[in-house]
Design an enzyme around this catalytic site. Structure first.
Site, short mmCIF file in Angstrom:
data_model
loop_
_atom_site.label_atom_id
_atom_site.label_comp_id
_atom_site.label_asym_id
_atom_site.label_seq_id
_atom_site.Cartn_x
_atom_site.Cartn_y
_atom_site.Cartn_z
N THR A 1 -5.22 -9.54 0.88
CA THR A 1 -4.81 -10.67 1.72
C THR A 1 -3.36 -10.55 2.16
OG1 THR A 1 -4.67 -11.75 -0.40
CG2 THR A 1 -6.40 -12.54 1.08
N LYS B 1 6.61 -10.59 0.12
CA LYS B 1 5.48 -10.50 -0.81
C LYS B 1 5.82 -11.15 -2.14
CE LYS B 1 3.06 -6.45 0.93
NZ LYS B 1 2.72 -5.04 0.67
N GLU C 1 0.91 -6.29 -10.72
CA GLU C 1 1.69 -6.79 -9.57
C GLU C 1 1.79 -5.77 -8.44
OE1 GLU C 1 3.34 -8.83 -7.83
OE2 GLU C 1 3.30 -10.62 -9.05
N ASP C 2 1.88 -6.27 -7.21
CA ASP C 2 2.10 -5.36 -6.07
C ASP C 2 3.44 -5.61 -5.40
OD1 ASP C 2 1.34 -7.89 -4.93
OD2 ASP C 2 1.09 -6.84 -3.02
N SER D 1 -0.08 -16.38 -9.59
CA SER D 1 0.13 -16.13 -8.17
C SER D 1 1.00 -17.22 -7.53
CB SER D 1 -1.23 -16.12 -7.47
OG SER D 1 -1.08 -16.21 -6.07
N ALA D 2 1.76 -16.82 -6.51
CA ALA D 2 2.58 -17.79 -5.76
C ALA D 2 1.73 -18.59 -4.78
CB ALA D 2 3.67 -17.04 -5.00
N LYS E 1 8.45 -16.39 -7.68
CA LYS E 1 8.90 -15.07 -8.12
C LYS E 1 10.09 -14.66 -7.26
CE LYS E 1 4.02 -13.98 -8.97
NZ LYS E 1 2.83 -13.22 -8.52
N ASP F 1 -1.64 -10.81 -10.59
CA ASP F 1 -1.24 -11.40 -9.31
C ASP F 1 -2.50 -11.39 -8.43
OD1 ASP F 1 0.40 -12.19 -7.10
OD2 ASP F 1 0.35 -10.11 -6.42
N LEU F 2 -2.49 -12.14 -7.36
CA LEU F 2 -3.69 -12.20 -6.49
C LEU F 2 -3.54 -11.34 -5.23
CD1 LEU F 2 -6.43 -13.60 -5.69
CD2 LEU F 2 -5.04 -15.33 -4.55
N ASP F 3 -2.66 -11.81 -4.31
CA ASP F 3 -2.55 -11.16 -3.00
C ASP F 3 -2.01 -9.73 -3.15
OD1 ASP F 3 -3.26 -13.51 -1.38
OD2 ASP F 3 -1.40 -14.36 -2.14
C1 BG6 Z 1 1.93 -14.72 -2.49
C2 BG6 Z 1 1.95 -13.79 -1.31
O1 BG6 Z 1 0.94 -14.32 -3.40
O2 BG6 Z 1 1.65 -16.06 -2.06
C3 BG6 Z 1 2.90 -14.28 -0.23
O3 BG6 Z 1 2.36 -12.50 -1.75
C4 BG6 Z 1 2.53 -15.72 0.15
O4 BG6 Z 1 2.82 -13.44 0.89
C5 BG6 Z 1 2.57 -16.58 -1.10
O5 BG6 Z 1 3.44 -16.22 1.11
C6 BG6 Z 1 2.21 -18.04 -0.82
O6 BG6 Z 1 0.87 -18.11 -0.43
P1 BG6 Z 1 0.19 -19.40 0.22
O7 BG6 Z 1 -1.27 -19.02 0.23
O8 BG6 Z 1 0.48 -20.55 -0.68
O9 BG6 Z 1 0.78 -19.56 1.57
MG MG Z 2 1.04 -9.88 -4.52
#
Ligand code: BG6
Ligand code: MG
Length: 219
Positions: free
Chosen positions: A15, A43, A167-168, A112-113, A143, A7-9
């Site tokens: 972030t 999240k 994952e977090d 990542s989302a 997710k 996962d990224l964030d």
């Molecule tokens: C996820 C984050 O990775 O991405 C969420 O955990 C975030 O907090 C989601 O809303 C969507 O991200 P973005 O950058 O497309 O707004």
């Molecule tokens: Mg995350």
């Protein structure tokens, strides 16, 4: 050998706090105070789904136009927060872990989302570690739906059960389980992510060579 899906964030870079700040500001526009506890539920889920939840919690209804304008505002706020992100901002231990896994011949994907994942990975100078990037631009369902991880495994050309997810978020761990993948949680240890393998506070808590045994296939 198994493959890794990150996962990224909140896993590669902190972030998650910038998403929270931006959502708080959006919520204030309709006099709603977003709490940290509620933020845990945001999240891992998409921008659209996050705004829908925020509106549900605050009892607000918006026209399609207003909804889309708020999504754009949220992203502007977020992009402003991350504009000075550099390679110094990746979370402690992540570079060493990615390096080690890469050298050990393990395939690496991003799951990542976020629709901003490539921008963020470029700012961190980490994009070249990834054999595959599947993010919010590539999926219809966020997710805990397993789509992002299943597509990651497909793009890597490996079976889902041969992937280990980092994952977090609660939604992310659920998505990994739904994809039949093992998961390692990266979190404040008071939080109960219920991953299939274990939780760690950060990548500093595990030597990359100790991670390797989880990537060895037991056939
Ligand atoms: C996820 C984050 O990775 O991405 C969420 O955990 C975030 O907090 C989601 O809303 C969507 O991200 P973005 O950058 O497309 O707004
Ligand atoms: Mg995350």
């Amino acid at each position: 050998m198994k493959s890794a899906i990150f996962d990224l964030d909140g896993v590669i870079v902190d972030t998650a706090k910038f998403h929270y700040l931006a959502w708080k500001e959006i919520a204030q526009k309709f006099n709603y105070k977003l709490t940290q506890v509620q933020n845990e539920k945001l999240k891992g889920i998409s921008r659209k789904d996050s705004l829908s939840l925020l509106l549900k919690w605050s009892g607000n209804n918006l026209s399609n136009n207003e909804f889309n304008n708020l999504l754009a505002d949220k992203n502007d706020l977020y992009l402003d927060q991350i504009k000075n992100l550099t390679k110094k901002d990746s979370l402690p231990g992540i570079n060493k872990t990615l390096n080690y896994l890469k050298k050990a011949g393990i395939k690496i994907a991003l799951g990542s989302a976020s629709k901003n994942s490539k921008i963020v990975l470029k700012k961190l100078s980490l994009i070249n570690f990834f054999d595959v990037i599947i993010d919010g631009n590539d999926v219809l369902n966020s997710k805990p739906n397993p789509e992002v991880f299943i597509k990651g495994a497909q793009a890597l050309g490996v079976p889902c059960c041969d992937c280990i997810v980092f994952e977090d978020s609660i939604a992310g761990v659920k998505a990994a389980k739904a994809a039949m993948m093992d998961a390692i949680g990266i979190c404040n240890l008071k939080q109960n992510l219920k991953p299939t393998i274990f939780n760690i506070k950060s990548f500093l808590a595990i030597e990359p060579n100790n991670l390797l045994k989880y990537f060895m296939k037991n056939e």
